[in-house]
Design a protein around this motif. Structure first.
Motif, PDB file in Angstrom:
ATOM      1  N   GLY A 131      -0.173  -8.923  -0.894  1.00 16.47           N
ATOM      2  CA  GLY A 131       0.368  -8.039  -1.926  1.00 16.47           C
ATOM      3  C   GLY A 131       0.642  -8.816  -3.198  1.00 16.47           C
ATOM      4  N   SER A 132       1.587  -8.303  -3.982  1.00 18.04           N
ATOM      5  CA  SER A 132       1.846  -8.899  -5.295  1.00 18.04           C
ATOM      6  C   SER A 132       2.616 -10.212  -5.176  1.00 18.04           C
ATOM      7  CB  SER A 132       2.647  -7.911  -6.142  1.00 18.04           C
ATOM      8  OG  SER A 132       3.888  -7.671  -5.518  1.00 18.04           O
ATOM      9  N   ALA A 133       2.461 -11.055  -6.192  1.00 21.49           N
ATOM     10  CA  ALA A 133       3.158 -12.352  -6.205  1.00 21.49           C
ATOM     11  C   ALA A 133       4.668 -12.126  -6.216  1.00 21.49           C
ATOM     12  CB  ALA A 133       2.706 -13.157  -7.420  1.00 21.49           C
ATOM     13  N   GLU A 143      -0.989 -13.980   0.772  1.00 19.27           N
ATOM     14  CA  GLU A 143      -2.261 -13.622   0.118  1.00 19.27           C
ATOM     15  C   GLU A 143      -1.890 -12.745  -1.065  1.00 19.27           C
ATOM     16  OE1 GLU A 143      -5.130 -14.735   0.956  1.00 19.27           O
ATOM     17  OE2 GLU A 143      -5.233 -15.051   3.116  1.00 19.27           O
ATOM     18  N   LEU A 144      -1.874 -13.329  -2.263  1.00 18.82           N
ATOM     19  CA  LEU A 144      -1.297 -12.619  -3.414  1.00 18.82           C
ATOM     20  C   LEU A 144      -2.373 -12.201  -4.417  1.00 18.82           C
ATOM     21  CD1 LEU A 144       1.815 -14.967  -3.712  1.00 18.82           C
ATOM     22  CD2 LEU A 144       1.544 -12.905  -2.320  1.00 18.82           C
ATOM     23  N   GLY A 145      -1.961 -11.927  -5.625  1.00 12.68           N
ATOM     24  CA  GLY A 145      -2.867 -11.377  -6.623  1.00 12.68           C
ATOM     25  C   GLY A 145      -3.784 -12.416  -7.235  1.00 12.68           C
ATOM     26  N   SER A 156       1.215  -0.433   3.435  1.00 12.01           N
ATOM     27  CA  SER A 156       1.909   0.185   2.296  1.00 12.01           C
ATOM     28  C   SER A 156       2.363   1.595   2.666  1.00 12.01           C
ATOM     29  CB  SER A 156       0.968   0.246   1.100  1.00 12.01           C
ATOM     30  OG  SER A 156       1.546   1.068   0.095  1.00 12.01           O
ATOM     31  N   GLU A 157       3.537   1.972   2.170  1.00  8.19           N
ATOM     32  CA  GLU A 157       4.058   3.320   2.395  1.00  8.19           C
ATOM     33  C   GLU A 157       3.160   4.375   1.738  1.00  8.19           C
ATOM     34  OE1 GLU A 157       5.339   0.759   0.913  1.00  8.19           O
ATOM     35  OE2 GLU A 157       6.690   1.246  -0.744  1.00  8.19           O
ATOM     36  N   LEU A 158       2.248   3.923   0.847  1.00  2.82           N
ATOM     37  CA  LEU A 158       1.343   4.872   0.172  1.00  2.82           C
ATOM     38  C   LEU A 158       0.111   5.181   1.014  1.00  2.82           C
ATOM     39  CD1 LEU A 158       1.531   3.227  -3.367  1.00  2.82           C
ATOM     40  CD2 LEU A 158       2.719   5.284  -2.589  1.00  2.82           C
ATOM     41  N   GLU A 191      -2.174 -11.581 -17.193  1.00  8.36           N
ATOM     42  CA  GLU A 191      -1.555 -10.762 -16.139  1.00  8.36           C
ATOM     43  C   GLU A 191      -2.583  -9.930 -15.378  1.00  8.36           C
ATOM     44  OE1 GLU A 191       1.437  -8.488 -18.203  1.00  8.36           O
ATOM     45  OE2 GLU A 191       1.986 -10.318 -19.278  1.00  8.36           O
ATOM     46  N   GLU A 192      -2.335  -9.766 -14.087  1.00  5.26           N
ATOM     47  CA  GLU A 192      -3.223  -8.953 -13.262  1.00  5.26           C
ATOM     48  C   GLU A 192      -3.087  -7.479 -13.661  1.00  5.26           C
ATOM     49  OE1 GLU A 192      -2.150  -8.397  -9.084  1.00  5.26           O
ATOM     50  OE2 GLU A 192      -4.206  -8.902  -8.539  1.00  5.26           O
ATOM     51  N   VAL A 193      -4.225  -6.791 -13.891  1.00  8.58           N
ATOM     52  CA  VAL A 193      -4.181  -5.355 -14.201  1.00  8.58           C
ATOM     53  C   VAL A 193      -4.280  -4.552 -12.902  1.00  8.58           C
ATOM     54  CG1 VAL A 193      -5.299  -3.460 -15.428  1.00  8.58           C
ATOM     55  CG2 VAL A 193      -5.260  -5.743 -16.447  1.00  8.58           C
ATOM     56  N   ILE A 228       2.541  -7.623   6.407  1.00 13.17           N
ATOM     57  CA  ILE A 228       2.827  -6.580   5.409  1.00 13.17           C
ATOM     58  C   ILE A 228       1.619  -6.498   4.480  1.00 13.17           C
ATOM     59  CG2 ILE A 228       4.372  -5.886   3.526  1.00 13.17           C
ATOM     60  CD1 ILE A 228       6.643  -7.239   4.967  1.00 13.17           C
ATOM     61  N   THR A 229       1.083  -5.302   4.309  1.00 14.05           N
ATOM     62  CA  THR A 229      -0.187  -5.173   3.571  1.00 14.05           C
ATOM     63  C   THR A 229      -0.081  -4.135   2.441  1.00 14.05           C
ATOM     64  OG1 THR A 229      -0.966  -3.563   5.210  1.00 14.05           O
ATOM     65  CG2 THR A 229      -1.584  -5.859   5.563  1.00 14.05           C
ATOM     66  N   PRO A 230      -0.970  -4.228   1.446  1.00 16.83           N
ATOM     67  CA  PRO A 230      -0.913  -3.325   0.283  1.00 16.83           C
ATOM     68  C   PRO A 230      -1.796  -2.090   0.454  1.00 16.83           C
ATOM     69  CG  PRO A 230      -2.432  -5.111  -0.187  1.00 16.83           C
ATOM     70  CD  PRO A 230      -1.986  -5.288   1.250  1.00 16.83           C
TER      71      PRO A 230
HETATM   72  P1  NAD Z   1       3.179  -4.845  -3.408  1.00 14.91           P
HETATM   73  O1  NAD Z   1       3.519  -6.282  -3.397  1.00 14.91           O
HETATM   74  O2  NAD Z   1       3.984  -3.932  -4.268  1.00 14.91           O
HETATM   75  O3  NAD Z   1       3.261  -4.235  -1.948  1.00 14.91           O
HETATM   76  C1  NAD Z   1       2.552  -4.786  -0.867  1.00 14.91           C
HETATM   77  C2  NAD Z   1       3.275  -4.496   0.413  1.00 14.91           C
HETATM   78  O4  NAD Z   1       4.545  -5.141   0.371  1.00 14.91           O
HETATM   79  C3  NAD Z   1       3.575  -3.021   0.669  1.00 14.91           C
HETATM   80  O5  NAD Z   1       3.456  -2.775   2.061  1.00 14.91           O
HETATM   81  C4  NAD Z   1       5.024  -2.869   0.238  1.00 14.91           C
HETATM   82  O6  NAD Z   1       5.698  -1.832   0.921  1.00 14.91           O
HETATM   83  C5  NAD Z   1       5.589  -4.222   0.626  1.00 14.91           C
HETATM   84  N1  NAD Z   1       6.722  -4.678  -0.171  1.00 14.91           N
HETATM   85  C6  NAD Z   1       6.925  -4.520  -1.498  1.00 14.91           C
HETATM   86  N2  NAD Z   1       8.076  -5.111  -1.859  1.00 14.91           N
HETATM   87  C7  NAD Z   1       8.609  -5.664  -0.742  1.00 14.91           C
HETATM   88  C8  NAD Z   1       9.786  -6.409  -0.475  1.00 14.91           C
HETATM   89  N3  NAD Z   1      10.664  -6.708  -1.440  1.00 14.91           N
HETATM   90  N4  NAD Z   1      10.009  -6.812   0.792  1.00 14.91           N
HETATM   91  C9  NAD Z   1       9.129  -6.522   1.787  1.00 14.91           C
HETATM   92  N5  NAD Z   1       8.000  -5.818   1.591  1.00 14.91           N
HETATM   93  C10 NAD Z   1       7.742  -5.401   0.333  1.00 14.91           C
HETATM   94  O7  NAD Z   1       1.624  -4.780  -3.757  1.00 14.91           O
HETATM   95  P2  NAD Z   1       0.718  -3.505  -3.929  1.00 14.91           P
HETATM   96  O8  NAD Z   1       1.040  -2.901  -5.261  1.00 14.91           O
HETATM   97  O9  NAD Z   1       0.801  -2.667  -2.704  1.00 14.91           O
HETATM   98  O10 NAD Z   1      -0.733  -4.181  -3.941  1.00 14.91           O
HETATM   99  C11 NAD Z   1      -1.294  -4.763  -5.052  1.00 14.91           C
HETATM  100  C12 NAD Z   1      -1.173  -6.280  -4.998  1.00 14.91           C
HETATM  101  O11 NAD Z   1      -1.726  -6.800  -3.779  1.00 14.91           O
HETATM  102  C13 NAD Z   1      -1.980  -6.935  -6.099  1.00 14.91           C
HETATM  103  O12 NAD Z   1      -1.223  -7.956  -6.685  1.00 14.91           O
HETATM  104  C14 NAD Z   1      -3.184  -7.510  -5.357  1.00 14.91           C
HETATM  105  O13 NAD Z   1      -3.818  -8.570  -6.013  1.00 14.91           O
HETATM  106  C15 NAD Z   1      -2.569  -7.911  -4.067  1.00 14.91           C
HETATM  107  N6  NAD Z   1      -3.586  -8.096  -3.019  1.00 14.91           N
HETATM  108  C16 NAD Z   1      -3.878  -9.367  -2.570  1.00 14.91           C
HETATM  109  C17 NAD Z   1      -4.873  -9.566  -1.614  1.00 14.91           C
HETATM  110  C18 NAD Z   1      -5.230 -10.946  -1.115  1.00 14.91           C
HETATM  111  O14 NAD Z   1      -5.850 -11.056  -0.055  1.00 14.91           O
HETATM  112  N7  NAD Z   1      -4.908 -12.011  -1.830  1.00 14.91           N
HETATM  113  C19 NAD Z   1      -5.551  -8.470  -1.091  1.00 14.91           C
HETATM  114  C20 NAD Z   1      -5.234  -7.203  -1.572  1.00 14.91           C
HETATM  115  C21 NAD Z   1      -4.248  -7.018  -2.533  1.00 14.91           C
END
Ligand code: NAD
Length: 512
Positions: free
Chosen positions: A247-249, A269-271, A196-198, A403-405, A167-169
Motif C-alpha cells: 500500500g501507500s508509504a 511493498e509501497l508506492g 482494502s475495505e473498498l 509525488e505518486e499520482v 494488508i493489501t490495497p
Molecule cells: P493505503 O495505504 O491507503 O491502503 C492499503 C491497505 O492498508 C488497505 O487495506 C487499508 O485498509 C490499509 N490501511 C490503511 N491505513 C492503515 C493503517 N493506518 N493501519 C493499518 N492498515 C491500514 O493504499 P491504497 O490507497 O489502498 O493503495 C494505493 C497504494 O498502494 C499506492 O501507493 C500504491 O503504489 C501502493 N501499491 C504498492 C504495491 C507494491 O507491490 N509495491 C502494489 C500495489 C499498490
C-alpha cells in the motif's frame, strides 16, 4: 469513443456470484472456514463504473480479529503436521480450483473493483500459477549443512514464522492476494489477510477456495474491515509473527511502527514514481507502446506505473505528439466490455486526488498534451473515469515529478545526456521500478546498474512473474514477496549443532 452504455446496476449479478462462492448473500469476513460478521458497522461497496453502492458488508470488530488469529494459530500447527509433499498437493489443488472457476472470479473482480475484464481474465490464470509455482517449492525448501571447523554437525532449518498478517490495497486485489498468500503458506505459515475495505470480495473468495482445496480450516482467514481499526488490530495482535503490507508509504510507516512495538518484522511493498527513459536510438514504435502500457494499463493504478517519462531532447517533440495521438485512441469505458483497455478509477477519493494533481501540474508550468479529466462521453455514467493524460515539459522539481499520482497521468521531461537521464531517474525517494528504451546494449546495462530500483526493464515495461523477486528500494519499501527470495522472508533460519566427537571437549567460551 462514441456510444457508451454503462447505466446499469451490477449489484444483483455481483451478489449472485458472491453467493455461489460463499453460500450466503451476506458479506463479512472469512474466519476458521466460515463467513462471520462480528458487531462492526455496515460499510458500502461502490461500483466504480457508475458511482452507485451495490452492496454492504460488516466491518470486522476486535472479536473477528481475535477469532481469526486463534484459528490461524491452530491451523498453522495442523498444516505443519502434513508432509511437505502433501502441502504441495493442496497448493496445486488451490490452483486447480481457481482455474476451474476462473470465469466467475474474473467477472466478480471486474464488476466489483472496476478492472477491465480483458486484463482480469489473464490475471486469474496468473493467480492460479502463483499457487502452482509455490506448490513446487513446498518439498524443496530446506536448510543446509555447514562445514564448521569443530567436531559438530551443524545444519540449518527454514522454519515457518507462524501467523502472517497481510494488508493489501484496492488496485489489484485478486492478484496481490495470490501474490502474498501463496508464498506464505508454502513456507508453512497461516495467514490473516485484510484486503482494502473498498475491494474485499476477490480475496474473500481466495480464502474460500483455499479451504475448499483441502487447506486446514483457518489456514487462510480474510478480514473484511478498515485499515485503521481492523488492520491495526491485526498488526498489533500478540499472535502476529510477520506483517506484509502492500500500500501507500504513509500507511506502511504507521504499520511498521505498530509492528516494531512487538519486535515483529515487516515486508513493505509501497508506492513508486518510476522513470521510463527513452533514448533517440530506441525502436520508437515499440517505445511508444511500452510508454502507454507503463502508465495507462490499469488506469495508472499500478505501483510500478511509469509515471515519469524521460525522453531524449532530440526526439522529444515528435515522440510526445505521437504518444498523445496514440493515447487518444485507447478505449476507455465499461470495465466489463471486452474492448475496454482503461476502466474507471477505483474510487471517488482517488479520482479527486488525480484531478487535483493534474490541475496543480498545469499550475506549476506543465503543458497538457492530452486528457486532463473525465472523458465527456462518460459523464452521464457517474463512473470515476479519467482520460489518459500526458503533461509535457514537467520540471524535475514539480510535484508531478515527486509525488505518486496513482492514475493514468504521465509527466514528460526531456533530457540531454545519459548522465542527466540517470540523475533525473534517481532524483526521487521512491525506488520501485524503471525502464530504458535503447538499442545500445552497453548503455542499456549501464543504466540498469545505475538506476536505484527493485525492478528494471530493458526495452520492456511491466513484466513481472511470481518466479522473480519483486520489491522496492528506498521509500518503495523493503523485503521481497515473490520468487525464492519470498521464501526466505516468510521463514526464519534455525542453526542446529550436534556434537559428534566420542569424547567432546567442554568449553566455557565460544568454540569455533
Ligand atoms: P493505503 O495505504 O491507503 O491502503 C492499503 C491497505 O492498508 C488497505 O487495506 C487499508 O485498509 C490499509 N490501511 C490503511 N491505513 C492503515 C493503517 N493506518 N493501519 C493499518 N492498515 C491500514 O493504499 P491504497 O490507497 O489502498 O493503495 C494505493 C497504494 O498502494 C499506492 O501507493 C500504491 O503504489 C501502493 N501499491 C504498492 C504495491 C507494491 O507491490 N509495491 C502494489 C500495489 C499498490
Amino acid at each position: 469513443m462514441s456510444k457508451v452504455d454503462i447505466l446499469r446496476d451490477p449489484g444483483p449479478r455481483i451478489r449472485e456470484l458472491w453467493k455461489g462462492f460463499a453460500g450466503t448473500e451476506e458479506i463479512g469476513s472469512f474466519v476458521d472456514g466460515e463467513i462471520v460478521f462480528g458487531a462492526g458497522d455496515l460499510l458500502d461497496l461502490t461500483d466504480p463504473a457508475t458511482g452507485k453502492v451495490f452492496a454492504q458488508f460488516k466491518d470486522a470488530d476486535a472479536s473477528v480479529i481475535d477469532a481469526a488469529m486463534d484459528a490461524a494459530s491452530k491451523a498453522q500447527r495442523e498444516w505443519m503436521k502434513l508432509t511437505a509433499s502433501a502441502r504441495g498437493r493442496v497448493m496445486n489443488e488451490i490452483g486447480r480450483k481457481i482455474r476451474e472457476r476462473a470465469g466467475e472470479i474474473a467477472e466478480i473482480e471486474s464488476r466489483s473493483a472496476g478492472r477491465p475484464i480483458r486484463d482480469i481474465r489473464g490475471e486469474v490464470v496468473k493467480v492460479a500459477e502463483m499457487f502452482e509455482y509455490y506448490a513446487g517449492w513446498c518439498d524443496k525448501l530446506h536448510g543446509e549443512v555447514i562445514p564448521v571447523p569443530t567436531s559438530h554437525l551443524n545444519y540449518t532449518r527454514q522454519e515457518p514464522i507462524g501467523v502472517v498478517v497481510q494488508i493489501t490495497p484496492w488496485n489489484a486485489p485478486l492478484f496481490t492476494g495470490g501474490w502474498q498468500i501463496a508464498p506464505a503458506i508454502c513456507a508453512g505459515n497461516a495467514v490473516v489477510i485484510k484486503p482494502s475495505e473498498l475491494t474485499p470480495l476477490s480475496t474473500l473468495i481466495l480464502g474460500v477456495l483455499c479451504e475448499a482445496a483441502g487447506a486446514p480450516r483457518g489456514l487462510v482467514n480474510v478480514i473484511g474491515g478498515q485499515g485503521v481499526t481492523a488492520g491495526q488490530a491485526a498488526v498489533a495482535h500478540k499472535r502476529t509473527g510477520l506483517v506484509v503490507f502492500v500500500g501507500s508509504a504513509h500507511a506502511g510507516s504507521l504499520i511498521a511502527a505498530t509492528a516494531a512495538k512487538n519486535v515483529v518484522p515487516c515486508i513493505l511493498e509501497l508506492g513508486g514514481k518510476s522513470a521510463n527513459i527513452v533514448f533517440a536510438d530506441a525502436d520508437i514504435n515499440h517505445a511508444i507502446l511500452g510508454a502507454q502500457a507503463a502508465i495507462f494499463g490499469g488506469a495508472g493504478q499500478s505501483c510500478v506505473a511509469g509515471s515519469r517519462l524521460l525522453v531524449h531532447r532530440s526526439i522529444h517533440k515528435e515522440f510526445v505528439e505521437r504518444y498523445a495521438a496514440a493515447a487518444q485512441k485507447i478505449p476507455v469505458g465499461d470495465p466489463y466490455a471486452d474492448t475496454t483497455q482503461i476502466g474507471p478509477i477505483n474510487n471517488l477519493r482517488q479520482w479527486t486526488k488525480i484531478t487535483e494533481m493534474v490541475k496543480q501540474g498545469v499550475a506549476e508550468g506543465a503543458a497538457l498534451a492530452t486528457g486532463g479529466g473525465r472523458p465527456e462521453v462518460l459523464d452521464a455514467t457517474g463512473g470515476f473515469y479519467f482520460a489518459p493524460t500526458i503533461l509535457d515539459n514537467v520540471s524535475p522539481s514539480a510535484s508531478l515529478s515527486k509525488e505518486e499520482v496513482f492514475g493514468p497521468v504521465v509527466g514528460v521531461t526531456p533530457f540531454d545526456s545519459e548522465e542527466e537521464a540517470v540523475t533525473l531517474a534517481n532524483d526521487n525517494p521512491y525506488g520501485l521500478a524503471g525502464a530504458v528504451w535503447t538499442q545500445n546494449v552497453g548503455r542499456a546495462h549501464r543504466i540498469a546498474g545505475q538506476v536505484r530500483a527493485g525492478t528494471f526493464w530493458i526495452n520492456s515495461y511491466k513484466t513481472i512473474s511470481v518466479m522473480s523477486p519483486f520489491g522496492g528500494f528506498g521509500q518503495s519499501g523493503y523485503g521481497r514477496s515473490s520468487g525464492r527470495d519470498a521464501l526466505m522472508a516468510y521463514t526464519q533460519t534455525k542453526s542446529v549443532w550436534v556434537e559428534t566427537a566420542a569424547e567432546p571437549a567442554v568449553a566455557f567460551g565460544y568454540v569455533g
